[in-house]
Design a protein around this motif. Sequence first.
Motif, PDB file in Angstrom:
ATOM      1  N   ASP A  34     -22.760  55.620   8.110  1.00 57.42           N
ATOM      2  CA  ASP A  34     -22.327  56.992   7.862  1.00 57.42           C
ATOM      3  C   ASP A  34     -22.533  57.891   9.084  1.00 57.42           C
ATOM      4  N   GLU A  35     -22.901  57.288  10.224  1.00 56.30           N
ATOM      5  CA  GLU A  35     -23.106  58.038  11.468  1.00 56.30           C
ATOM      6  C   GLU A  35     -22.016  57.643  12.466  1.00 56.30           C
ATOM      7  N   ARG A  36     -21.001  58.473  12.577  1.00 63.63           N
ATOM      8  CA  ARG A  36     -19.823  58.144  13.380  1.00 63.63           C
ATOM      9  C   ARG A  36     -20.178  57.817  14.830  1.00 63.63           C
TER      10      ARG A  36
ATOM     11  N   ASP B 225      -8.021  51.039  20.013  1.00 65.35           N
ATOM     12  CA  ASP B 225      -8.538  52.370  20.285  1.00 65.35           C
ATOM     13  C   ASP B 225      -9.728  52.659  19.365  1.00 65.35           C
ATOM     14  N   ARG B 226     -10.829  53.098  19.951  1.00 59.94           N
ATOM     15  CA  ARG B 226     -12.072  53.248  19.193  1.00 59.94           C
ATOM     16  C   ARG B 226     -11.950  54.251  18.050  1.00 59.94           C
TER      17      ARG B 226
ATOM     18  N   VAL C 113     -25.196  44.388  12.207  1.00 62.80           N
ATOM     19  CA  VAL C 113     -24.392  44.936  13.308  1.00 62.80           C
ATOM     20  C   VAL C 113     -24.638  46.428  13.509  1.00 62.80           C
ATOM     21  N   PHE C 114     -24.712  47.185  12.408  1.00 65.39           N
ATOM     22  CA  PHE C 114     -24.756  48.644  12.503  1.00 65.39           C
ATOM     23  C   PHE C 114     -26.094  49.255  12.081  1.00 65.39           C
TER      24      PHE C 114
ATOM     25  N   THR D 214     -20.629  53.890  19.220  1.00 65.34           N
ATOM     26  CA  THR D 214     -21.474  53.354  20.301  1.00 65.34           C
ATOM     27  C   THR D 214     -21.672  51.855  20.135  1.00 65.34           C
ATOM     28  N   VAL D 215     -21.930  51.413  18.904  1.00 69.44           N
ATOM     29  CA  VAL D 215     -22.074  49.977  18.636  1.00 69.44           C
ATOM     30  C   VAL D 215     -20.784  49.241  18.992  1.00 69.44           C
TER      31      VAL D 215
END
Length: 228
Positions: A153-155, A92-93, A147-148, A160-161
């Motif tokens: 720090d941006e939920r 679950d994300r 990857v990010f 989305t990634v």
Amino acid sequence: MKVIGAGFGRTGTASLKAALERLDLGPCYHMSSVIAEPRRVRQWLDIGEGRPADWDEVFTGFHSALDWPAASYWRDLADHYPDAKVILTVRDRDRWYESMASTIFARALAERHLPLRRRITRWLVARRSPDFVLYPRMARATVIDRVFDGRIDERDHVITVFDQHIAEVKAEIPSDRLLVFDVTEGWEPLCEFLGVPVPDEPFPQTNERAAWHGKRSRRLAELIVRGR
């Protein structure tokens, strides 16, 4: 290499590692392998900073690979080991993000403003194990930035990634080579995919958050004491 893990960290990769080794598909390479042998930190830092990767050298002695930093290079590994099966661990994300935020991301963000006690510890470790002290830089190069885009720090961005990664793996790996797997499903789908018997024992459950927080701290202490 028989199995390549394309799933992000904190999607049950430690449990899957234990399961694969129980199924004689190990030794299984994992971030814990990097922490256990600091020389591997420098290997991945070189790869993360753009130097050529010798995958056979990196994975010598291993028959499967999961978790970061290996999962950051799932395309390269799937191409390099065309006969290996690919397992995409999922969960679950929102629960995944909460786990990441309280472990890996929290550690990475803390590195930006280390208190004096942590700076002293870092200095002691650097004297004893100069490779291990490169771990934060390696993590940035192979995971946080690669990857990010450094935006941990941006939920919304991170989730989305996560979703895009799952979609890309499903789109690019043929269905007969790929298992999309939630470790809560247990042995049956994993063993069917791998063509092996189902063990008569519970599926492994490892690396809960409390254990994660203690693991790296213990390794730092060992390096300071033993000088390895």
